[in-house]
Design an enzyme around this catalytic site. Structure first.
Site, PDB file in Angstrom:
ATOM      1  N   ARG A  79       0.820  -1.225   0.000  1.00 47.02           N
ATOM      2  CA  ARG A  79       0.000   0.000   0.000  1.00 47.02           C
ATOM      3  C   ARG A  79       0.852   1.272   0.000  1.00 47.02           C
ATOM      4  O   ARG A  79       0.527   2.266   0.648  1.00 47.02           O
ATOM      5  CB  ARG A  79      -0.960   0.043   1.208  1.00 47.02           C
ATOM      6  CG  ARG A  79      -1.898  -1.103   1.295  1.00 47.02           C
ATOM      7  CD  ARG A  79      -2.945  -1.118   0.172  1.00 47.02           C
ATOM      8  NE  ARG A  79      -3.729  -2.307   0.290  1.00 47.02           N
ATOM      9  CZ  ARG A  79      -3.385  -3.482  -0.264  1.00 47.02           C
ATOM     10  NH1 ARG A  79      -2.304  -3.562  -1.024  1.00 47.02           N
ATOM     11  NH2 ARG A  79      -4.125  -4.533  -0.113  1.00 47.02           N
ATOM     12  N   SER A 133     -10.908  -0.959   3.628  1.00 48.49           N
ATOM     13  CA  SER A 133     -10.155  -1.245   4.855  1.00 48.49           C
ATOM     14  C   SER A 133      -9.635   0.056   5.439  1.00 48.49           C
ATOM     15  O   SER A 133      -8.947   0.812   4.749  1.00 48.49           O
ATOM     16  CB  SER A 133      -8.974  -2.156   4.549  1.00 48.49           C
ATOM     17  OG  SER A 133      -9.459  -3.398   4.118  1.00 48.49           O
ATOM     18  N   GLU A 140      -4.954   3.194   6.567  1.00 50.01           N
ATOM     19  CA  GLU A 140      -4.738   3.063   5.119  1.00 50.01           C
ATOM     20  C   GLU A 140      -5.410   4.253   4.426  1.00 50.01           C
ATOM     21  O   GLU A 140      -4.959   4.758   3.406  1.00 50.01           O
ATOM     22  CB  GLU A 140      -5.348   1.742   4.640  1.00 50.01           C
ATOM     23  CG  GLU A 140      -5.106   1.462   3.174  1.00 50.01           C
ATOM     24  CD  GLU A 140      -5.627   0.090   2.748  1.00 50.01           C
ATOM     25  OE1 GLU A 140      -5.512  -0.879   3.518  1.00 50.01           O
ATOM     26  OE2 GLU A 140      -6.179   0.011   1.644  1.00 50.01           O
TER      27      GLU A 140
HETATM   28  C1  LIG Z   1     -15.979  -0.975  -0.619  1.00 53.79           C
HETATM   29  C2  LIG Z   1     -14.513  -0.698  -0.812  1.00 53.79           C
HETATM   30  C3  LIG Z   1     -13.640  -1.758  -1.028  1.00 53.79           C
HETATM   31  C4  LIG Z   1     -12.277  -1.522  -1.198  1.00 53.79           C
HETATM   32  N1  LIG Z   1     -11.442  -2.579  -1.413  1.00 53.79           N
HETATM   33  C5  LIG Z   1     -10.119  -2.353  -1.578  1.00 53.79           C
HETATM   34  C6  LIG Z   1      -9.233  -3.448  -1.817  1.00 53.79           C
HETATM   35  O1  LIG Z   1      -9.623  -4.598  -1.885  1.00 53.79           O
HETATM   36  N2  LIG Z   1      -7.916  -3.169  -1.975  1.00 53.79           N
HETATM   37  C7  LIG Z   1      -7.419  -1.883  -1.927  1.00 53.79           C
HETATM   38  O2  LIG Z   1      -6.211  -1.697  -2.088  1.00 53.79           O
HETATM   39  N3  LIG Z   1      -8.253  -0.848  -1.711  1.00 53.79           N
HETATM   40  C8  LIG Z   1      -9.573  -1.043  -1.540  1.00 53.79           C
HETATM   41  N4  LIG Z   1     -10.406   0.020  -1.309  1.00 53.79           N
HETATM   42  C9  LIG Z   1      -9.852   1.374  -1.185  1.00 53.79           C
HETATM   43  C10 LIG Z   1      -9.823   2.185  -2.499  1.00 53.79           C
HETATM   44  O3  LIG Z   1     -10.864   1.790  -3.352  1.00 53.79           O
HETATM   45  C11 LIG Z   1      -8.510   2.049  -3.225  1.00 53.79           C
HETATM   46  O4  LIG Z   1      -7.448   2.429  -2.387  1.00 53.79           O
HETATM   47  C12 LIG Z   1      -8.483   2.895  -4.511  1.00 53.79           C
HETATM   48  O5  LIG Z   1      -7.377   2.508  -5.272  1.00 53.79           O
HETATM   49  C13 LIG Z   1      -8.427   4.389  -4.249  1.00 53.79           C
HETATM   50  O6  LIG Z   1      -8.582   5.053  -5.495  1.00 53.79           O
HETATM   51  P1  LIG Z   1      -9.386   6.421  -5.624  1.00 53.79           P
HETATM   52  O7  LIG Z   1      -9.313   6.845  -7.046  1.00 53.79           O
HETATM   53  O8  LIG Z   1     -10.726   6.308  -5.049  1.00 53.79           O
HETATM   54  O9  LIG Z   1      -8.478   7.362  -4.741  1.00 53.79           O
HETATM   55  P2  LIG Z   1      -8.934   8.638  -3.805  1.00 53.79           P
HETATM   56  O10 LIG Z   1      -9.681   8.089  -2.670  1.00 53.79           O
HETATM   57  O11 LIG Z   1      -9.638   9.617  -4.686  1.00 53.79           O
HETATM   58  O12 LIG Z   1      -7.554   9.178  -3.391  1.00 53.79           O
HETATM   59  C14 LIG Z   1      -6.703   8.458  -2.533  1.00 53.79           C
HETATM   60  C15 LIG Z   1      -5.343   9.149  -2.508  1.00 53.79           C
HETATM   61  O13 LIG Z   1      -4.765   9.037  -3.808  1.00 53.79           O
HETATM   62  C16 LIG Z   1      -4.460  10.328  -4.338  1.00 53.79           C
HETATM   63  N5  LIG Z   1      -4.708  10.299  -5.782  1.00 53.79           N
HETATM   64  C17 LIG Z   1      -5.835   9.942  -6.448  1.00 53.79           C
HETATM   65  N6  LIG Z   1      -5.656  10.056  -7.776  1.00 53.79           N
HETATM   66  C18 LIG Z   1      -4.381  10.498  -7.952  1.00 53.79           C
HETATM   67  C19 LIG Z   1      -3.591  10.836  -9.085  1.00 53.79           C
HETATM   68  N7  LIG Z   1      -4.068  10.735 -10.330  1.00 53.79           N
HETATM   69  N8  LIG Z   1      -2.325  11.282  -8.878  1.00 53.79           N
HETATM   70  C20 LIG Z   1      -1.816  11.405  -7.632  1.00 53.79           C
HETATM   71  N9  LIG Z   1      -2.510  11.116  -6.515  1.00 53.79           N
HETATM   72  C21 LIG Z   1      -3.777  10.657  -6.680  1.00 53.79           C
HETATM   73  C22 LIG Z   1      -5.388  11.285  -3.602  1.00 53.79           C
HETATM   74  O14 LIG Z   1      -4.830  12.593  -3.581  1.00 53.79           O
HETATM   75  C23 LIG Z   1      -5.460  10.642  -2.220  1.00 53.79           C
HETATM   76  O15 LIG Z   1      -4.352  11.043  -1.436  1.00 53.79           O
HETATM   77  C24 LIG Z   1     -11.778  -0.195  -1.142  1.00 53.79           C
HETATM   78  C25 LIG Z   1     -12.669   0.869  -0.932  1.00 53.79           C
HETATM   79  C26 LIG Z   1     -14.022   0.619  -0.765  1.00 53.79           C
HETATM   80  C27 LIG Z   1     -14.945   1.777  -0.539  1.00 53.79           C
END
Ligand SMILES: Cc1cc2nc3c(=O)[nH]c(=O)nc-3n(C[C@H](O)[C@H](O)[C@H](O)COP(=O)(O)OP(=O)(O)OC[C@H]3O[C@@H](n4cnc5c(N)ncnc54)[C@H](O)[C@@H]3O)c2cc1C
Length: 308
Positions: free
Chosen positions: A160, A211, A302
């Site tokens: 992560r 998580s 996380e």
């Molecule tokens: C129901 C559910 C299940 C999930 N299951 C998992 C799982 O199995 N495994 C897992 O790893 N995660 C899981 N997650 C967490 C999440 O979905 C992941 O971490 C996902 O990859 C986050 O992406 P996001 O675009 O939503 O990021 P955001 O939530 O929008 O951003 C997260 C961070 O990334 C940064 N960021 C986003 N886009 C960029 C970019 N283009 N450049 C630079 N920084 C950026 C943001 O500034 C922030 O700091 C889950 C979440 C939910 C709600």
């Protein structure tokens, strides 16, 4: 590109929490990213890059700067490579890879969020992680507005974690994923099974951010033994699921205001309706304090806190 003012951010997060952004825009390509950065520079405000909002805890005060939501949805498959804009939903990339007869990304089926968020946090599940498929990542550095391409060996991927997470100034614009040739039917079957297992293990009754804590390395031998006895599983490299620790602390269902440890999964903190970010901070502090005091385990979030 339209820059809006005073936009509520709760609607852009899966937790459905957060105050307003002073400025808000959606950017669909590199040119618009540059325009937004130039705007923020002129206004002398910080920038927050938002993907799918599925891994953040947004402050109740919101963000006193410019929130730039990445909507770059380019997605091209060439042979066994997929090039995607950082705004493409991970679920879209999974389905596109399977449709193209490629394998290696099925583990990501059902993870919400964008490619950018997944690369930055090295998202992973069911034994797979982004690091395994990344060939290169293109970024803009907010410091000098220069473009740079990192190959997979330069991304600093760990559990992560990545170089992009350590350096706030790097905005991921696109990534190239390298997959293997596979069979469409097998890919479909695998992804379906992953989604079934997710539905079984994870709560879908209330909004969450997945998580909440990372799975910690545990030095407490008794806890490792207890884990083995309870689950029949070995703690690989002494890593124990955070959800297990929260369970043995008896914290499932623990509630602060509207924030609650899910009854269904100890590592999911959910918004039961009117939770504030403050409720989550207090609940998280209680969990961390008890894990440290009772098992000597230091839990780390996380989920990214934003605007605090
Ligand atoms: C129901 C559910 C299940 C999930 N299951 C998992 C799982 O199995 N495994 C897992 O790893 N995660 C899981 N997650 C967490 C999440 O979905 C992941 O971490 C996902 O990859 C986050 O992406 P996001 O675009 O939503 O990021 P955001 O939530 O929008 O951003 C997260 C961070 O990334 C940064 N960021 C986003 N886009 C960029 C970019 N283009 N450049 C630079 N920084 C950026 C943001 O500034 C922030 O700091 C889950 C979440 C939910 C709600």
């Amino acid at each position: 590109m339209e820059i809006k003012r005073n936009i509520s951010l709760a609607q852009y997060t899966t937790l459905k929490i957060g105050g307003a952004a002073k400025f808000f825009c959606e950017v669909k390509d590199e040119k618009e990213i540059m325009e937004a950065l130039e705007f923020a520079r002129k206004k002398k405000v910080p920038v927050f890059v938002l993907g799918g909002g599925s891994n953040i805890l947004m402050s109740d005060k919101g963000f006193d700067g410019a929130v730039m939501k990445i909507k770059d949805s380019r997605l091209n498959t060439r042979g066994s490579s997929i090039e995607c804009g950082s705004g493409v939903l991970l679920s879209k990339i999974v389905s596109e890879s399977i449709k193209s007869g490629l394998t290696g990304l099925e583990w990501a089926a059902g993870i919400p969020g964008t490619a950018g968020g997944a690369v930055r946090g090295n998202a992973g599940a069911f034994g797979g992680e982004m690091a395994e498929t990344i060939e290169s990542v293109k970024v803009i550095d907010m410091n000098d507005l220069g473009f740079r391409v990192y190959d997979s060996t330069e991304c600093g991927f760990e559990y992560r974690d990545s170089i992009f997470k350590k350096n706030y100034n790097l905005i991921i614009i696109s990534a190239v994923l390298k997959l293997k040739k596979g069979k469409k039917e097998e890919g479909e079957k695998k992804a379906k099974e992953i989604i079934r297992q997710r539905k079984e293990a994870q709560p879908f009754d209330f909004p969450s951010s997945g998580s909440f804590f990372k799975n910690p390395i545990c030095k407490n031998k008794e806890l490792i033994e207890e884990y083995k006895k309870d689950t029949g599983k070995q703690a690989k490299d002494k890593v124990i699921p955070a959800g297990y620790i929260i369970d043995v602390l008896g914290l499932r269902g623990k509630k602060i205001g509207g924030a609650m440890v899910s009854q269904h999964h100890g590592n999911f903190l959910v918004n039961t309706g009117k939770a504030t970010a403050e409720d989550f901070i207090i609940l998280s502090a209680i969990i961390k304090t008890r894990a440290r005091n009772e098992y000597g385990v230091q839990l780390q979030e996380e989920v990214q806190r934003v605007g605090f």
